[in-house]
Motif scaffolding. Sequence first.
Motif, short mmCIF file in Angstrom:
data_model
loop_
_atom_site.label_atom_id
_atom_site.label_comp_id
_atom_site.label_asym_id
_atom_site.label_seq_id
_atom_site.Cartn_x
_atom_site.Cartn_y
_atom_site.Cartn_z
N CYS A 113 21.24 -46.12 -2.47
CA CYS A 113 21.24 -44.92 -3.32
C CYS A 113 22.00 -45.16 -4.61
O CYS A 113 21.61 -44.70 -5.68
N SER A 114 23.12 -45.87 -4.52
CA SER A 114 23.96 -46.07 -5.69
C SER A 114 23.35 -47.04 -6.70
O SER A 114 23.68 -46.99 -7.88
N GLN A 120 15.50 -43.08 -2.02
CA GLN A 120 16.03 -41.79 -1.58
C GLN A 120 16.76 -41.98 -0.25
O GLN A 120 16.29 -42.68 0.64
N SER A 121 17.91 -41.34 -0.13
CA SER A 121 18.77 -41.50 1.04
C SER A 121 18.07 -41.04 2.30
O SER A 121 17.34 -40.05 2.31
N ILE A 175 34.26 -40.60 3.83
CA ILE A 175 33.90 -40.63 2.41
C ILE A 175 32.52 -41.24 2.24
O ILE A 175 31.74 -40.82 1.36
N ASP A 176 32.16 -42.23 3.08
CA ASP A 176 30.81 -42.78 3.04
C ASP A 176 29.77 -41.70 3.33
O ASP A 176 28.74 -41.60 2.66
N ASP A 177 30.04 -40.88 4.35
CA ASP A 177 29.11 -39.81 4.71
C ASP A 177 28.98 -38.78 3.58
O ASP A 177 27.89 -38.29 3.30
N ILE A 178 30.10 -38.47 2.94
CA ILE A 178 30.06 -37.48 1.84
C ILE A 178 29.26 -38.03 0.66
O ILE A 178 28.44 -37.31 0.07
N ILE A 179 29.49 -39.30 0.31
CA ILE A 179 28.77 -39.89 -0.82
C ILE A 179 27.28 -39.99 -0.52
O ILE A 179 26.43 -39.70 -1.39
N ALA A 180 26.92 -40.38 0.72
CA ALA A 180 25.50 -40.43 1.10
C ALA A 180 24.88 -39.03 1.02
O ALA A 180 23.75 -38.86 0.53
N TYR A 181 25.61 -38.03 1.48
CA TYR A 181 25.16 -36.63 1.42
C TYR A 181 24.97 -36.21 -0.04
O TYR A 181 23.99 -35.54 -0.39
N MET A 182 25.90 -36.60 -0.90
CA MET A 182 25.83 -36.28 -2.32
C MET A 182 24.56 -36.85 -2.95
O MET A 182 23.84 -36.15 -3.66
N TYR A 183 24.28 -38.13 -2.67
CA TYR A 183 23.07 -38.74 -3.23
C TYR A 183 21.82 -38.09 -2.67
O TYR A 183 20.83 -37.90 -3.40
N ARG A 184 21.83 -37.78 -1.38
CA ARG A 184 20.64 -37.16 -0.78
C ARG A 184 20.33 -35.82 -1.44
O ARG A 184 19.17 -35.47 -1.66
N LYS A 243 20.12 -36.85 -6.08
CA LYS A 243 19.26 -37.85 -6.71
C LYS A 243 17.84 -37.34 -6.98
O LYS A 243 17.24 -37.70 -8.00
N PRO A 244 17.27 -36.53 -6.10
CA PRO A 244 15.90 -36.09 -6.36
C PRO A 244 15.74 -35.20 -7.59
O PRO A 244 14.63 -35.09 -8.10
N TYR A 245 16.81 -34.55 -8.03
CA TYR A 245 16.68 -33.66 -9.18
C TYR A 245 16.58 -34.46 -10.47
O TYR A 245 17.50 -35.18 -10.84
#
Length: 543
Positions: free
Chosen positions: A244-245, A251-252, A274-283, A286-288
């Motif tokens: 994602c990064s 897409q996550s 923090i990994d879970d939060i960042i993955a959640y953030m990208y999910r 990112k699509p927007y």
Amino acid sequence: MRNMQCGYQSKVGEDIYTVIRRVKCDETKPACRRCTDTQRACDFLKPSNELQLLQASRIATKSRAVVLGSNRISTLQPKPAYSPSGPFSNDDGKYFEFFRILCTTSSSRYFEDPLWDKTILQMAQSESSIRNGVLALAVLLHPQNNPSDITIERQKSNVKYLHAIQSLNNSLDTSTASWELALIASLLFTSFEVLRGNPNDTASLQHFGAGQAILKEYISKPQYISGTLKNLSKAFSRFDTQACSFAIFYQSKSVGTPAVPETFETISEARDVIDDIIAYMYRLFKPYKDQYRDLPYLSLPPKISAELKDVDRLLKDWSSTLEKSINGSEPSIKEEAIGVKILRAQHLAAIIYISTHFYRDELAYDAFTKEFTEIILLATIIIDHTQKEQGSQPFSFDLGVIPALYLTATKCRNPVLRRKAIGLLTRSGIEGIWIGDAMAAVARWVVKNEEMEIDEDFVPEEKRLNVKGVALNRTLKRVRIVTTTKDAHGLLHYTAVNVGWAQDVVTGDDSEEYSLKDKEALDMMIANWRRYLEGSLSEMLTP
């Protein structure tokens, strides 16, 4: 009858590169044009014994679909069958020792993660597919100074990789493969594909998807829950965040909403959250596409606004829990203290991401000089320590500080801070998908073009470049970049270039044919980005 030379068309002696990539050969002697252009050694020049070995690779490559088939999950066993690999041959012992040292000194030791420096190394002693997967990575990552040696070593790594696939297929055919073996093989194969090429490549995504399918099947069954399965699940989650990064169109695959506990028992637990939060953030974000980036001129849709507040709350809760868990002071153990600094740098980068993602203007980043400064301070300590442990070019399968430094170098317009970030990038080595030298080359190109013909330190909005995507060619050590700028009327203008990270100049062959091919590739990259931006997301905004 066809000549014995490289290419997917050939029936005998196929080139390992063209077999894996499934591309055609132009049958040119003594070396095909594809191999000449990419500076690979064409297999037409190989002796017959090597051609016979590479001929078998076609079968292994075709059988990769068998490895990836989700219908084989039901044949996996609860425990691996012992499959001794025998003693190391030729240079295998040297490469295995290199890989062992690489894993035991990588940043995973900061988080007490036994997967790479224990579990995988142990299984490589008894499983042929894992041993060959490890050796494929080791040969690929082993430093080479001579360009001809680099080509030879890459072909060796490809052969090891195909042997690993064959071994796993044999285990699947005889129903002796365990879920643990299949997951670790999937992780190794994904790593290999990513480290030798594009993380958006079909093969890497297929291997990754196969591993996720296995995890989904077994992680929900209490009888299979173990420390190894949990560690593998976390490793796949971190790969998802990496993709994602870096890969703009990826897409996550993460699911669910993260939860922040009252306290972190270990630094590893803090990293997992923090990994879970960042993955959640990208999910979520990112699509927007850019059509939703209208702050501060227009308000965000209620759904996006609520999601931003949710992620902001999670990041604040994580920071508060971390400080409470370490009692407001640095851990006494050096490795844990470095681990905390890595997590803080990642947290700061996430804060900047959610705070600027929906703003129309690049000027929004100017409000985060304090955060950029702190990233520089943290990264300096981390890289100084890591270089003492690993040498001048550190390596890790997991993310560390490269993404945060790249963000600083390209988005912070303070000339001193961004140059410090570039200097640190050149010392940061490799972190999974991310290559410090490559990202430093991108940042230098951005800085050079942004600061050209400006009288002061301030970079006006119309000069600021927004890097939309990068694509690495690890063999030629160059990166394709797509950027946009906005004119005085707010219209976007696209630019695509190639930058080499070895010499850090715009690259390309002088021949007219090569230049035309290069231009076509860059034009395609811009066209793909335009299509990506024009995608409709109305269905995602429906409550």
